[in-house]
Scaffold this active site. Structure first.
Site, PDB file in Angstrom:
ATOM      1  CE1 TYR A  23       3.454   1.711   3.142  1.00 14.56           C
ATOM      2  CE2 TYR A  23       5.703   1.321   3.709  1.00 14.56           C
ATOM      3  CZ  TYR A  23       4.583   0.919   3.084  1.00 14.56           C
ATOM      4  OH  TYR A  23       4.301  -0.436   2.552  1.00 14.56           O
ATOM      5  CE  LYS A  83       1.806  -3.118   8.835  1.00 12.41           C
ATOM      6  NZ  LYS A  83       1.546  -3.377   7.219  1.00 12.41           N
ATOM      7  CB  SER A 122       9.220  -5.685   8.032  1.00 11.98           C
ATOM      8  OG  SER A 122       9.025  -5.071   6.918  1.00 11.98           O
ATOM      9  N   GLY A 123       9.152  -2.753   9.682  1.00 15.47           N
ATOM     10  CA  GLY A 123       9.798  -1.713   9.995  1.00 15.47           C
ATOM     11  C   GLY A 123      11.237  -1.341   9.663  1.00 15.47           C
ATOM     12  N   GLY A 124      11.952  -1.957   8.817  1.00 16.44           N
ATOM     13  CA  GLY A 124      13.501  -1.802   8.511  1.00 16.44           C
ATOM     14  C   GLY A 124      14.251  -2.953   8.717  1.00 16.44           C
ATOM     15  CE  LYS A 163      -0.789   1.071   6.219  1.00 17.62           C
ATOM     16  NZ  LYS A 163       0.558   0.721   6.015  1.00 17.62           N
ATOM     17  NE  ARG A 217       1.971   4.994  -9.480  1.00 20.72           N
ATOM     18  CZ  ARG A 217       1.951   6.061 -10.025  1.00 20.72           C
ATOM     19  NH1 ARG A 217       3.124   6.588 -10.116  1.00 20.72           N
ATOM     20  NH2 ARG A 217       0.950   6.677 -10.657  1.00 20.72           N
ATOM     21  CG  ASP A 249      -0.177  -0.039   2.540  1.00 21.39           C
ATOM     22  OD1 ASP A 249       0.751  -0.987   2.664  1.00 21.39           O
ATOM     23  OD2 ASP A 249      -0.486   0.877   3.410  1.00 21.39           O
ATOM     24  CD  GLU A 309       1.128   0.352  10.259  1.00 24.85           C
ATOM     25  OE1 GLU A 309       0.270   0.284   9.283  1.00 24.85           O
ATOM     26  OE2 GLU A 309       2.309   0.090   9.871  1.00 24.85           O
ATOM     27  CD  GLU A 358       6.609   1.929  11.198  1.00 23.23           C
ATOM     28  OE1 GLU A 358       5.659   1.848  10.366  1.00 23.23           O
ATOM     29  OE2 GLU A 358       7.691   1.658  11.418  1.00 23.23           O
ATOM     30  CB  SER A 390       0.846  -6.738   7.985  1.00 29.20           C
ATOM     31  OG  SER A 390       0.416  -5.865   7.192  1.00 29.20           O
TER      32      SER A 390
HETATM   33  P1  13P Z   1       6.710  -2.421   6.558  1.00 26.40           P
HETATM   34  O1  13P Z   1       6.853  -3.727   6.695  1.00 26.40           O
HETATM   35  O2  13P Z   1       7.935  -1.920   5.359  1.00 26.40           O
HETATM   36  O3  13P Z   1       7.453  -1.817   7.815  1.00 26.40           O
HETATM   37  O4  13P Z   1       5.554  -1.681   5.852  1.00 26.40           O
HETATM   38  C1  13P Z   1       4.918  -1.412   7.067  1.00 26.40           C
HETATM   39  C2  13P Z   1       3.569  -1.026   6.636  1.00 26.40           C
HETATM   40  O5  13P Z   1       2.958  -0.039   7.164  1.00 26.40           O
HETATM   41  C3  13P Z   1       2.858  -1.501   5.046  1.00 26.40           C
HETATM   42  O6  13P Z   1       1.457  -1.381   5.539  1.00 26.40           O
END
Ligand code: 13P
Length: 393
Positions: free
Chosen positions: A393, A262, A304-306, A180, A90, A68, A220, A222, A331
């Site tokens: 993001y 998430k 995954s956050g990096g 999301k 894309r 996304d 989410e 983050e 996710s």
């Molecule tokens: P990542 O797994 O790259 O951190 O992506 C997180 C995200 O919010 C994608 O929906």
């Protein structure tokens, strides 16, 4: 104000799961002579469907493919392999990902950007239909991105509540079944009480609106990896953030059985001197979740956050070594897409190889969801971290 006949309608089972909405189903009031009686309704017209959708996504051995990224972020992915950020590029990239044969064996949901929800394959089949045929639930990013939060310590807040109700109704019509909203919390910036409250309140309002329109909300907040703090500090912040999130989710009468979370995993800051082992990450993350997340929530779908692809998989695997109250899964965006991009390089002759590398990661994470992953044979590339300071993001 609802009439007595409305009240009768709500108790009728005819509406349940029927995707029919006439007013805010969460709460209503009815006039019975001189005094007004308030009543709380947990079961809106979409409740059964929301619960079913969340359950389907959170099914054993399955997780979410997050694709996304906004067009700007997708542009960054494409430029890493020398492609221009055009709509056809894309579309080609998303087609590669979404038409991967066998993807539904490991992936139960795909989060799309709005452009992708309306896009089709080169042969004219809507991506949403491609997903449905593969038994993958289509989801949609509904937030409008981060902007500076006035009054805070250089922190952000997430936009997108304006017009969200009608956008969610439209996305549901287009085939989306979950949504999301990503907001962020920065540890080095504080986080300030204001930023945490704003993040939690925004998530709760969004989640209530999504549920009212039949979309399972992914919640989410983050907690960014940025910083040199130890893992205990991350745990402290994560507990604070999730307690506020659940406070406001409850205030907004969310049906917890119809949401998905998430979270970020609880790790030391990316610039901390020591790395944590998967066992430590699992221990801290599960401690935090068990303290804060009710067991009525069906699924925890980590970002995954990096982290590197292998690290994200190993950490997930460590969390699934003993039974959890919820489905604990993935996710991922970067940790599922990185090797695909490197393999594809934008060349038509590499599409099949690119799809195979997506399947390799999807299968590895599916095994990790079941606690059965072994890192044996992982490539050196998959172990390379993807952390970018101040990542947007
Ligand atoms: P990542 O797994 O790259 O951190 O992506 C997180 C995200 O919010 C994608 O929906």
């Amino acid at each position: 104000m609802a009439s007595a006949s409305m009240l009768k309608l709500y108790s009728s089972s005819q509406l349940v799961g029927g995707g029919h909405k006439s007013f805010n189903q969460r709460r209503g009031s009815v006039s019975t002579g001189p005094c007004r009686v308030s009543f709380s309704i947990r079961a809106g017209s979409y409740t059964d469907e929301l619960v079913q959708t969340a359950k389907t996504i959170a099914s054993p051995g399955h997780g979410i493919l997050a694709i996304d990224e906004s067009n700007a972020t997708c542009g960054k992915r494409l430029s890493s392999i020398g492609l221009d950020n055009t709509e056809p590029n894309r579309q080609a990239y998303r087609q590669l990902l979404l038409t991967t044969p066998g993807l539904g064996e490991y992936i139960s949901g795909a989060i799309l950007f709005e452009e992708t929800l309306y896009q089709s394959t080169a042969d004219g089949k809507k991506f949403v239909d491609v997903l449905r045929d593969a038994k993958i639930m289509p989801g949609i990013k509904v937030d409008k991105g981060l902007v500076p939060l006035p009054g805070s310590n250089n922190e952000s807040w997430c936009q997108g509540l304006d017009g969200l109700d009608s956008r969610c109704a439209e996305y549901y019509k287009q085939g989306a079944r979950f949504a999301k909203w990503r907001t962020v919390v920065s540890i080095p910036c504080g986080p300030s009480a204001l930023a945490v409250k704003e993040a939690a309140w925004g998530l709760a309002r969004y989640a209530a609106i999504a549920q009212d329109n039949g979309l399972v909300p992914i919640v989410e907040p983050e907690i960014l990896l940025d910083g040199d703090h130890p893992i205990d500090r991350t745990l402290e912040v994560a507990e604070k953030v999730w307690s506020e999130v659940f406070f406001y989710l409850a205030q907004n009468n969310l049906v917890f059985e119809g949401i998905l979370l998430k979270p970020s995993m609880v790790t030391p800051g990316a610039e901390h001197k020591e790395k944590a082992s998967p066992e430590t990450v699992a221990k801290y993350t599960l401690t935090m979740l068990k303290r804060r997340v009710p067991s009525s929530v069906p699924g925890i779908m980590f970002l995954s956050g990096g982290q590197s692809e292998a690290e994200a998989t190993l950490n997930l695997n460590a969390m699934n070594q003993s039974p959890n109250p919820w489905h604990v899964s993935f996710s991922y965006a970067r940790a599922l897409q990185n090797s695909v991009l490197k393999t594809w390089q934008g060349r038509p002759e590499n599409i099949e190889a690119g799809q195979k590398s997506l399947l390799v990661r999807a299968k590895a994470n599916s095994l990790a969801q079941l606690g059965r992953y072994s890192a044996e044979g992982e490539s050196e590339d998959s172990k390379k971290g993807m952390f970018v300071k101040g990542y947007t993001y």
